[in-house]
Design a protein around this motif. Structure first.
Motif, PDB file in Angstrom:
ATOM      1  N   GLN A  47      -1.495  -2.613  -2.903  1.00 23.39           N
ATOM      2  CA  GLN A  47      -0.642  -1.882  -1.989  1.00 23.39           C
ATOM      3  C   GLN A  47      -0.835  -2.791  -0.784  1.00 23.39           C
ATOM      4  O   GLN A  47       0.072  -3.271   0.010  1.00 23.39           O
ATOM      5  CB  GLN A  47      -1.078  -0.585  -1.854  1.00 23.39           C
ATOM      6  N   TYR A  48      -1.789  -3.414  -0.213  1.00 22.17           N
ATOM      7  CA  TYR A  48      -2.641  -4.159   1.159  1.00 22.17           C
ATOM      8  C   TYR A  48      -0.619  -4.935   0.841  1.00 22.17           C
ATOM      9  O   TYR A  48      -0.497  -5.291   1.654  1.00 22.17           O
ATOM     10  CB  TYR A  48      -3.842  -4.554   0.813  1.00 22.17           C
ATOM     11  N   LEU A  51       2.591  -4.472   1.183  1.00 23.83           N
ATOM     12  CA  LEU A  51       2.340  -4.029   2.975  1.00 23.83           C
ATOM     13  C   LEU A  51       2.621  -4.672   4.119  1.00 23.83           C
ATOM     14  O   LEU A  51       3.212  -5.097   4.699  1.00 23.83           O
ATOM     15  CB  LEU A  51       1.231  -3.050   3.594  1.00 23.83           C
ATOM     16  N   ARG A  52       2.020  -5.984   3.634  1.00 24.49           N
ATOM     17  CA  ARG A  52       1.636  -7.333   4.652  1.00 24.49           C
ATOM     18  C   ARG A  52       2.973  -8.189   4.405  1.00 24.49           C
ATOM     19  O   ARG A  52       4.004  -9.103   5.296  1.00 24.49           O
ATOM     20  CB  ARG A  52       0.239  -8.434   3.726  1.00 24.49           C
ATOM     21  N   ARG A  55       5.538  -6.144   6.487  1.00 25.46           N
ATOM     22  CA  ARG A  55       5.133  -7.031   7.761  1.00 25.46           C
ATOM     23  C   ARG A  55       6.128  -7.741   7.881  1.00 25.46           C
ATOM     24  O   ARG A  55       6.472  -7.669   9.479  1.00 25.46           O
ATOM     25  CB  ARG A  55       4.181  -6.661   8.371  1.00 25.46           C
ATOM     26  N   HIS A  58       9.866  -7.458   8.468  1.00 26.82           N
ATOM     27  CA  HIS A  58       9.614  -6.377   9.258  1.00 26.82           C
ATOM     28  C   HIS A  58      10.766  -6.731  10.869  1.00 26.82           C
ATOM     29  O   HIS A  58      10.381  -8.136  11.176  1.00 26.82           O
ATOM     30  CB  HIS A  58       9.005  -5.870   9.853  1.00 26.82           C
ATOM     31  N   LEU A  85       3.479   3.961  -2.076  1.00 31.84           N
ATOM     32  CA  LEU A  85       3.194   3.702  -0.767  1.00 31.84           C
ATOM     33  C   LEU A  85       4.074   4.906  -0.048  1.00 31.84           C
ATOM     34  O   LEU A  85       4.075   5.118   1.243  1.00 31.84           O
ATOM     35  CB  LEU A  85       3.685   2.379  -0.422  1.00 31.84           C
ATOM     36  N   TRP A  90       3.932   5.212   4.373  1.00 33.15           N
ATOM     37  CA  TRP A  90       3.445   4.529   4.540  1.00 33.15           C
ATOM     38  C   TRP A  90       5.050   3.135   4.737  1.00 33.15           C
ATOM     39  O   TRP A  90       4.980   2.101   5.156  1.00 33.15           O
ATOM     40  CB  TRP A  90       2.113   3.507   4.410  1.00 33.15           C
ATOM     41  N   VAL A  91       6.211   3.646   3.659  1.00 35.69           N
ATOM     42  CA  VAL A  91       7.621   2.690   3.588  1.00 35.69           C
ATOM     43  C   VAL A  91       8.494   3.493   3.610  1.00 35.69           C
ATOM     44  O   VAL A  91       7.963   4.961   2.667  1.00 35.69           O
ATOM     45  CB  VAL A  91       7.030   1.503   2.627  1.00 35.69           C
ATOM     46  N   ILE A 107       8.510  -0.641   6.025  1.00 38.35           N
ATOM     47  CA  ILE A 107       7.485  -0.568   6.335  1.00 38.35           C
ATOM     48  C   ILE A 107       8.303   0.577   7.445  1.00 38.35           C
ATOM     49  O   ILE A 107       9.207   0.399   8.491  1.00 38.35           O
ATOM     50  CB  ILE A 107       6.680  -1.567   6.605  1.00 38.35           C
ATOM     51  N   GLY A 111       3.090   3.093   8.039  1.00 34.40           N
ATOM     52  CA  GLY A 111       2.660   1.477   7.315  1.00 34.40           C
ATOM     53  C   GLY A 111       2.093   0.563   8.782  1.00 34.40           C
ATOM     54  O   GLY A 111       1.183   0.142   8.332  1.00 34.40           O
ATOM     55  N   LEU A 115      -2.418  -1.272   8.756  1.00 34.53           N
ATOM     56  CA  LEU A 115      -1.813  -2.740   8.930  1.00 34.53           C
ATOM     57  C   LEU A 115      -2.964  -3.565   9.933  1.00 34.53           C
ATOM     58  O   LEU A 115      -3.518  -3.996  10.414  1.00 34.53           O
ATOM     59  CB  LEU A 115      -0.188  -3.174   9.273  1.00 34.53           C
TER      60      LEU A 115
END
Length: 149
Positions: A47-48, A51-52, A55, A58, A85, A90-91, A107, A111, A115
């Motif tokens: 999940q991290y 998200l990374r 980001r 983004h 997520l 977070w998304v 994201i 989210g 981070l």
């Protein structure tokens, strides 16, 4: 402690076999450290990683197949991870306008805030390679790249 002592084995068919087993063993060690680190944040390694990736993308969105291409763990079920997520807020996901079979993911501000709140701790955590000098870390990275050829 040396690898051979950890697994209580001193004989190997070759240095390449020993290195391969050491790499697998060390990978498990690092994965377990990551799992323990992310637990208080109520997030998994995968999940991290998603998200990374988001980001870095983004403010644009990216398809789930685009996420899968960038994942560290290529065996991850990206759709399931994105669903989890989404439930956490977070998304967000939307149907891709160009191909309705694909889902675009972006994201959320929540989210991004998560981070950001983790960044300092993540940086400290990544220093678990701190026993290596910058040059040794660079050399290790180059050797791992060479292994993947």
């Amino acid at each position: 402690m040396k690898f051979e002592e950890e697994i209580k084995q001193s004989k190997f068919t070759s240095e390449c076999q020993k290195a391969t087993l050491n790499l697998i063993f060390t990978s498990g060690y690092v994965n377990n450290m990551q799992k323990d680190f992310f637990k208080p944040f109520n997030i998994t390694n995968q999940q991290y990683n998603v998200l990374r990736i988001l980001r870095g993308q983004h403010p644009k969105s990216i398809s789930t197949s685009g996420i899968k291409d960038r994942m560290l763990d290529k065996n991850s079920d990206v759709s399931r991870i994105v669903d989890r997520l989404t439930l956490k807020g977070w998304v967000q996901k939307t149907v891709c306008p160009d191909d309705r079979r694909l889902v675009d993911v972006i994201i959320t501000s929540e989210g991004l805030e998560l981070l950001e709140s983790m960044d300092t701790d993540v940086k400290k955590h990544n220093d678990h390679l701190g026993t290596l000098t910058e040059e040794e870390a660079k050399q290790l990275s180059e050797l791992l790249d060479k292994v993947r050829g």
